[in-house]
Design a protein around this motif. Structure first.
Motif, PDB file in Angstrom:
ATOM      1  N   ALA A   1       0.838  -1.200   0.000  1.00 53.19           N
ATOM      2  CA  ALA A   1       0.000   0.000   0.000  1.00 53.19           C
ATOM      3  C   ALA A   1       0.872   1.248   0.000  1.00 53.19           C
ATOM      4  CB  ALA A   1      -0.908  -0.002   1.228  1.00 53.19           C
ATOM      5  N   GLY A   2       0.597   2.169  -0.922  1.00 47.39           N
ATOM      6  CA  GLY A   2       1.342   3.413  -1.021  1.00 47.39           C
ATOM      7  C   GLY A   2       2.642   3.311  -1.785  1.00 47.39           C
ATOM      8  N   CYS A   3       3.032   2.106  -2.209  1.00 46.42           N
ATOM      9  CA  CYS A   3       4.292   1.915  -2.932  1.00 46.42           C
ATOM     10  C   CYS A   3       4.079   2.076  -4.433  1.00 46.42           C
ATOM     11  CB  CYS A   3       4.871   0.531  -2.637  1.00 46.42           C
ATOM     12  SG  CYS A   3       5.227   0.240  -0.886  1.00 46.42           S
ATOM     13  N   LEU A   4       5.136   2.415  -5.130  1.00 49.43           N
ATOM     14  CA  LEU A   4       5.085   2.631  -6.572  1.00 49.43           C
ATOM     15  C   LEU A   4       6.034   1.663  -7.266  1.00 49.43           C
ATOM     16  CD1 LEU A   4       5.288   6.533  -6.458  1.00 49.43           C
ATOM     17  CD2 LEU A   4       3.225   5.157  -6.747  1.00 49.43           C
ATOM     18  N   ALA A   5       5.598   1.124  -8.389  1.00 50.84           N
ATOM     19  CA  ALA A   5       6.433   0.191  -9.149  1.00 50.84           C
ATOM     20  C   ALA A   5       7.467   0.961  -9.967  1.00 50.84           C
ATOM     21  CB  ALA A   5       5.562  -0.653 -10.073  1.00 50.84           C
ATOM     22  N   VAL A   6       8.720   0.502  -9.899  1.00 46.69           N
ATOM     23  CA  VAL A   6       9.798   1.122 -10.669  1.00 46.69           C
ATOM     24  C   VAL A   6      10.702   0.031 -11.212  1.00 46.69           C
ATOM     25  CG1 VAL A   6       9.813   3.263  -9.315  1.00 46.69           C
ATOM     26  CG2 VAL A   6      11.302   1.364  -8.637  1.00 46.69           C
ATOM     27  N   ALA A   7      11.495   0.385 -12.204  1.00 47.07           N
ATOM     28  CA  ALA A   7      12.612  -0.443 -12.645  1.00 47.07           C
ATOM     29  C   ALA A   7      13.895   0.246 -12.197  1.00 47.07           C
ATOM     30  CB  ALA A   7      12.594  -0.614 -14.163  1.00 47.07           C
ATOM     31  N   LEU A   8      14.959  -0.523 -12.038  1.00 47.65           N
ATOM     32  CA  LEU A   8      16.260   0.034 -11.661  1.00 47.65           C
ATOM     33  C   LEU A   8      17.207  -0.083 -12.849  1.00 47.65           C
ATOM     34  CD1 LEU A   8      16.681  -1.298  -8.001  1.00 47.65           C
ATOM     35  CD2 LEU A   8      15.768   0.903  -8.779  1.00 47.65           C
ATOM     36  N   ALA A   9      17.446   1.041 -13.504  1.00 47.27           N
ATOM     37  CA  ALA A   9      18.280   1.063 -14.702  1.00 47.27           C
ATOM     38  C   ALA A   9      19.747   1.200 -14.325  1.00 47.27           C
ATOM     39  CB  ALA A   9      17.869   2.224 -15.604  1.00 47.27           C
ATOM     40  N   LEU A  10      20.610   0.552 -15.109  1.00 51.92           N
ATOM     41  CA  LEU A  10      22.053   0.668 -14.908  1.00 51.92           C
ATOM     42  C   LEU A  10      22.531   2.027 -15.404  1.00 51.92           C
ATOM     43  CD1 LEU A  10      21.653  -2.406 -14.551  1.00 51.92           C
ATOM     44  CD2 LEU A  10      23.832  -2.722 -15.718  1.00 51.92           C
ATOM     45  N   VAL A  11      23.426   2.646 -14.646  1.00 53.34           N
ATOM     46  CA  VAL A  11      23.995   3.951 -14.991  1.00 53.34           C
ATOM     47  C   VAL A  11      25.511   3.848 -14.853  1.00 53.34           C
ATOM     48  CG1 VAL A  11      24.082   6.402 -14.402  1.00 53.34           C
ATOM     49  CG2 VAL A  11      21.940   5.133 -14.139  1.00 53.34           C
ATOM     50  N   ASP A  12      26.223   4.467 -15.784  1.00 54.15           N
ATOM     51  CA  ASP A  12      27.688   4.501 -15.723  1.00 54.15           C
ATOM     52  C   ASP A  12      28.260   3.089 -15.603  1.00 54.15           C
ATOM     53  OD1 ASP A  12      30.170   5.720 -15.765  1.00 54.15           O
ATOM     54  OD2 ASP A  12      30.234   6.062 -13.597  1.00 54.15           O
ATOM     55  N   GLU A  13      27.676   2.160 -16.354  1.00 56.69           N
ATOM     56  CA  GLU A  13      28.094   0.767 -16.247  1.00 56.69           C
ATOM     57  C   GLU A  13      29.374   0.499 -17.034  1.00 56.69           C
ATOM     58  OE1 GLU A  13      24.964   0.863 -19.605  1.00 56.69           O
ATOM     59  OE2 GLU A  13      25.435   1.903 -17.744  1.00 56.69           O
ATOM     60  N   THR A  14      30.101  -0.531 -16.642  1.00 59.45           N
ATOM     61  CA  THR A  14      31.317  -0.931 -17.345  1.00 59.45           C
ATOM     62  C   THR A  14      30.948  -1.705 -18.614  1.00 59.45           C
ATOM     63  OG1 THR A  14      31.450  -2.982 -16.063  1.00 59.45           O
ATOM     64  CG2 THR A  14      32.609  -1.058 -15.186  1.00 59.45           C
ATOM     65  N   PRO A  15      31.877  -1.818 -19.577  1.00 56.16           N
ATOM     66  CA  PRO A  15      31.577  -2.525 -20.827  1.00 56.16           C
ATOM     67  C   PRO A  15      31.137  -3.974 -20.620  1.00 56.16           C
ATOM     68  CG  PRO A  15      33.568  -1.215 -21.069  1.00 56.16           C
ATOM     69  CD  PRO A  15      33.189  -1.149 -19.622  1.00 56.16           C
ATOM     70  N   ALA A  16      31.585  -4.604 -19.536  1.00 55.56           N
ATOM     71  CA  ALA A  16      31.220  -6.001 -19.297  1.00 55.56           C
ATOM     72  C   ALA A  16      29.724  -6.179 -19.087  1.00 55.56           C
ATOM     73  CB  ALA A  16      31.982  -6.537 -18.090  1.00 55.56           C
ATOM     74  N   CYS A  17      29.019  -5.122 -18.699  1.00 58.01           N
ATOM     75  CA  CYS A  17      27.578  -5.235 -18.473  1.00 58.01           C
ATOM     76  C   CYS A  17      26.824  -5.474 -19.785  1.00 58.01           C
ATOM     77  CB  CYS A  17      27.051  -3.979 -17.791  1.00 58.01           C
ATOM     78  SG  CYS A  17      27.712  -3.728 -16.124  1.00 58.01           S
ATOM     79  N   ALA A  18      27.331  -4.904 -20.876  1.00 61.80           N
ATOM     80  CA  ALA A  18      26.687  -5.137 -22.166  1.00 61.80           C
ATOM     81  C   ALA A  18      26.783  -6.605 -22.555  1.00 61.80           C
ATOM     82  CB  ALA A  18      27.325  -4.253 -23.238  1.00 61.80           C
ATOM     83  N   ALA A  19      27.924  -7.201 -22.286  1.00 63.85           N
ATOM     84  CA  ALA A  19      28.099  -8.620 -22.577  1.00 63.85           C
ATOM     85  C   ALA A  19      27.197  -9.464 -21.683  1.00 63.85           C
ATOM     86  CB  ALA A  19      29.556  -9.020 -22.390  1.00 63.85           C
ATOM     87  N   ALA A  20      27.053  -9.057 -20.420  1.00 62.41           N
ATOM     88  CA  ALA A  20      26.189  -9.794 -19.506  1.00 62.41           C
ATOM     89  C   ALA A  20      24.742  -9.736 -19.954  1.00 62.41           C
ATOM     90  CB  ALA A  20      26.328  -9.233 -18.086  1.00 62.41           C
ATOM     91  N   ALA A  21      24.306  -8.574 -20.444  1.00 66.75           N
ATOM     92  CA  ALA A  21      22.930  -8.443 -20.921  1.00 66.75           C
ATOM     93  C   ALA A  21      22.710  -9.263 -22.183  1.00 66.75           C
ATOM     94  CB  ALA A  21      22.611  -6.973 -21.175  1.00 66.75           C
ATOM     95  N   ALA A  22      23.691  -9.257 -23.077  1.00 68.17           N
ATOM     96  CA  ALA A  22      23.549  -9.998 -24.338  1.00 68.17           C
ATOM     97  C   ALA A  22      23.490 -11.498 -24.094  1.00 68.17           C
ATOM     98  CB  ALA A  22      24.712  -9.666 -25.264  1.00 68.17           C
ATOM     99  N   SER A  23      24.168 -11.964 -23.055  1.00 64.42           N
ATOM    100  CA  SER A  23      24.197 -13.399 -22.775  1.00 64.42           C
ATOM    101  C   SER A  23      23.010 -13.858 -21.951  1.00 64.42           C
ATOM    102  CB  SER A  23      25.477 -13.770 -22.036  1.00 64.42           C
ATOM    103  OG  SER A  23      25.524 -13.139 -20.767  1.00 64.42           O
ATOM    104  N   ASN A  24      22.214 -12.916 -21.481  1.00 65.93           N
ATOM    105  CA  ASN A  24      21.076 -13.267 -20.635  1.00 65.93           C
ATOM    106  C   ASN A  24      19.859 -13.505 -21.500  1.00 65.93           C
ATOM    107  OD1 ASN A  24      19.275 -13.661 -18.584  1.00 65.93           O
ATOM    108  ND2 ASN A  24      19.216 -11.523 -17.933  1.00 65.93           N
TER     109      ASN A  24
END
Length: 207
Positions: free
Chosen positions: A151-174
């Motif tokens: 009650a009273g809470c709002l739905a959000v997503a948590l976006a990556l900011v200032d991420e390292t290049p390895a995060c792109a590879a992690a997303a592509a492999s997921n």
């Protein structure tokens, strides 16, 4: 060195220290996915970490820095503390070094706002932002979607900011990462379905 030049050097050193302390950045290897987080949805704030390890949206604390171990599905903060959401509260927080929680984290492909975001437990990465009482300016505790009382809470997503290049590879492999269309971010509660109409009793004279 003169007194004025020494004073100037101390000022520069203090400024550099303040800038470095603004974010808790984990030590990272060259192939690690490390990042900061910001909410996307009705609440748009940077994720900060309190002195007891609670993660919040907005507030007077330092901006959090995190690294993902994709193989283990774990997230740690800048102090090496494991971050997760556990029963019964399901609040997102970072605990003592070496603590391992029940959640399996992953980096999604492009989500809300066109950026990769943090997902967990093989589900769309929907988190709950719940207002902190007596907070000025407003700040929000972060919970998983399993929080019993939302009650009273709002739905959000948590976006990556200032991420390292390895995060792109992690997303592509997921391969199981949800797309932006599968993450419902809304401030409005789901509408209540209408009650079914009662059928009139059939007139015996017409049978």
């Amino acid at each position: 060195m003169t007194t004025s030049s020494l004073f100037h050097a101390l000022l520069l050193l203090a400024a550099a220290g303040a800038s470095a302390a603004a974010t808790l950045r984990p030590r990272q290897g060259g192939d690690e996915c490390c990042f900061q987080l910001a909410s996307v949805g009705t609440v748009n704030e940077t994720v900060v970490e309190s002195h007891v390890g609670s993660l919040l949206l907005g507030g007077p604390f330092q901006q959090g820095g995190f690294c993902l171990d994709g193989a283990a599905g774990t997230v740690r903060d800048g102090l090496g503390h494991g971050c997760f959401m556990r029963a019964p509260a399901y609040q997102f927080a970072c605990w003592a070094a070496g603590a391992v929680g029940p959640n399996a984290f992953a980096v999604s492909r492009a989500g809300p706002g066109g950026r990769p975001h943090l997902a967990y437990d093989g589900r769309p990465g929907v988190f709950l932002a719940c207002p902190v009482r007596s907070s000025a300016p407003p700040s929000y505790d972060i919970y998983s979607a399993d929080k019993p009382d939302a009650a009273g809470c709002l739905a959000v997503a948590l976006a990556l900011v200032d991420e390292t290049p390895a995060c792109a590879a992690a997303a592509a492999s997921n391969a199981e990462a949800p797309s932006s269309s599968s993450v419902a971010i809304s401030a409005r509660p789901a509408p209540t379905p209408p009650l079914p109409r009662r059928r009139r009793a059939q007139d015996p004279a017409r049978t």
